[in-house]
Design an enzyme around this catalytic site. Structure first.
Site, mmCIF file in Angstrom:
data_model
loop_
_atom_site.group_PDB
_atom_site.id
_atom_site.type_symbol
_atom_site.label_atom_id
_atom_site.label_comp_id
_atom_site.label_asym_id
_atom_site.label_seq_id
_atom_site.Cartn_x
_atom_site.Cartn_y
_atom_site.Cartn_z
ATOM 1 N N ASP A 16 -54.613 -135.855 18.890
ATOM 2 C CA ASP A 16 -55.223 -134.608 19.379
ATOM 3 C C ASP A 16 -56.374 -134.114 18.513
ATOM 4 O OD1 ASP A 16 -53.456 -133.782 17.304
ATOM 5 O OD2 ASP A 16 -53.303 -131.782 18.158
ATOM 6 N N ASP A 71 -56.722 -133.213 15.290
ATOM 7 C CA ASP A 71 -56.639 -132.164 14.266
ATOM 8 C C ASP A 71 -56.291 -132.718 12.882
ATOM 9 O OD1 ASP A 71 -53.934 -132.731 14.605
ATOM 10 O OD2 ASP A 71 -53.315 -130.639 14.809
ATOM 11 N N ASP A 131 -55.972 -138.477 14.528
ATOM 12 C CA ASP A 131 -54.757 -138.676 15.299
ATOM 13 C C ASP A 131 -55.050 -138.382 16.771
ATOM 14 O OD1 ASP A 131 -55.107 -135.935 15.111
ATOM 15 O OD2 ASP A 131 -52.980 -135.500 14.863
ATOM 16 N N SER A 190 -49.658 -134.978 19.545
ATOM 17 C CA SER A 190 -50.297 -135.307 18.276
ATOM 18 C C SER A 190 -50.170 -136.800 17.982
ATOM 19 C CB SER A 190 -49.695 -134.452 17.154
ATOM 20 O OG SER A 190 -50.376 -134.629 15.954
#
Length: 482
Positions: free
Chosen positions: A248, A250, A246, A110
């Protein structure tokens, strides 16, 4: 060789955080990643679930493909097929897993620094719960004494295609015509997919800041250089909005036409309002404007972390329709289907960055407002957040325990001059409401040795001063430089 996952957690230092398994890359050996993946597959099959394949993907961190190979080896050894999605946003894999009634494994850290990484696990119903984490922790798995990780299989394009068509189908392929939208691409795994989605909805898209070097964008603690860069880009490019995510994909980072970044909890309230949600589930650190706006039938507060939000949505969805969730980082979750003008947006109980971005763009266009004017429709409550890095978790817990017992000490350290302590919330960390109405919340990070501070007040300036001055006093008290 049989191994208890709980023992591996202790010896490796790689364990569950607020969302998924996290640790230093050097700690995430092939054997460890294999073991975690095998334990997850064991947990999801223990209740009789039947599935023939596992969806596998990763972010753009340098270490992610190698970890994905170890996960792929465990999947193959379990006798299952792999649908390899490649580098795609986490919610895209979650969506495809739900569609095909299959589990998913996503290799991503993340927003945390590139020397760390992680693995997220999904059931067909969505992100795993804390109960699932317990089952994985208690699992005993067999690790081959000697094994070689397999090569990743050919890429499946279907996973990404399903996600890119989701929002144009719901909002309309002409819904953003006339809007000029910039995308801060950096190293986000969502950068190409976001460009494609905006273009398919009619927006003019500008690409900015693309890099092959991984940049740990934290949507709750935006770096000073990203704040300055956004303002410069706004002056140079004349856009209606600046969008990013960010690592990833999400958690959204949304900037207005002036290059000012939105707070994630403001984004959550605005998106929930635009979708005409009935029930909103959000962690305790989110801005209180969600209650004060009066837009929703019920607001449910939880501990911080998407698994807790998901549990809250599951409970609410059994009784209500129109259930959504969001976090202070801006990630938005759909706990039930949402209908709009005869179109249905199916539930997606995992954090998603695209939905809140597109909802705010559509809201601004439909209302004839600048993006910067949307927050003015909310009550005047403002939040600021930041963190102290390299602050040992044990030290954070000792500090919170001391302040919890001594309200005078809490007032002096957290918010001097704000009056006496009017209320204390221990749902997650220490959240203190003062007589003046300001709020200061301390919480150890679940992903790294960091102490986070959230502050809320009636003006953005006051919230920022509260946050920064509190962190300064904490550094002095803990003898931390800077």
């Amino acid at each position: 060789m049989n191994k208890l996952i709980g023992d591996l957690m202790e010896t490796s230092g790689v364990g569950f955080g607020t969302s998924g398994v996290r640790g230093l890359v050097e700690q995430m050996s092939d054997e460890l990643c294999y073991a975690y993946s095998a334990a997850f597959l064991q947990a999801v099959s223990s209740n009789g679930e039947k599935f023939g394949h596992v969806v596998l993907g990763h972010d753009l961190r340098p270490s992610s493909p190698a970890i994905a190979r170890a996960c792929a080896t465990a999947i193959t050894d379990a006798g299952l097929e792999i649908v390899y999605a490649g580098a795609l946003p986490t919610p895209a894999l979650g969506l495809y897993a739900a569609k095909t009634n299959s589990p998913a494994i996503v290799v991503t850290g993340s927003h945390i620094p590139f020397d760390r990484n992680g693995i997220k696990f999904y059931r067909a119903e969505g992100e795993i719960t804390k109960a699932d984490e317990g089952a994985i922790r208690n699992a005993v798995v067999t690790i081959p004494n000697q094994f070689e990780v397999i090569e990743l299989p050919p890429l499946s394009r279907e996973v990404g295609d399903d996600y890119t068509s989701r929002y144009p189908d719901y909002f309309g392929d002409q819904s953003l015509v006339g809007m000029r939208v910039a995308v801060y691409e950096h190293s986000s795994v969502a950068r190409d997919l976001l460009h494609t989605t905006l273009d398919s909805m009619g927006a003019e898209v500008i690409s900015l800041g693309r890099t092959d070097q991984f940049i740990p964008i934290d949507t709750e603690a935006v770096r000073p250089e990203d704040i300055e860069q956004a303002h410069l880009w706004a002056q140079e490019n004349n856009f209606d909005a600046l969008l990013s995510t960010d690592g990833d994909g999400d958690r959204p980072l949304i900037g207005d036409e002036k290059g000012k970044w939105f707070r994630g909890d403001d984004v959550g309230v605005l998106c929930a309002g635009y979708l005409q949600a009935n029930i909103v589930v959000t962690p305790v650190n989110s801005n209180t404007s969600v209650e004060k706006c009066g837009w929703f039938e019920k607001v449910v507060r939880t501990r911080i972390g998407s698994p807790y939000v998901i549990e809250g949505m599951d409970t609410s969805a059994a009784e209500y329709k129109g259930v959504v969730g969001y976090e202070a980082n801006g990630g938005f979750l759909l706990g039930s289907d949402i209908e709009r003008e005869g179109r249905t947006l199916t539930a997606l109980p995992t954090r998603d960055a695209l939905l809140p971005m597109l909802a705010l763009l559509c809201m601004a266009k439909e209302k004839g407002l600048l993006l910067s004017e949307l927050p003015t429709t909310l009550p005047s409550r403002f939040t600021a957040s930041d963190r102290i890095e390299n602050f040992p978790t044990e030290q954070s817990h000792r500090l919170i325990g001391s302040l919890q017992k001594n309200h005078d000490q809490a007032a002096a350290l957290l918010a001097p001059g704000s009056g006496t302590v009017a209320g204390v919330d221990l749902t997650d960390g220490l959240r203190v409401t003062f007589e003046s109405g300001v709020i200061v919340h301390l919480r150890p990070s679940g992903n790294a040795p960091e102490l986070r501070c959230y502050a809320e007040a009636d003006t953005p300036e006051r919230a920022n001063v509260l946050c920064q001055s509190c962190l300064s006093r904490l550094k002095v008290s803990a003898n931390i430089p800077g």
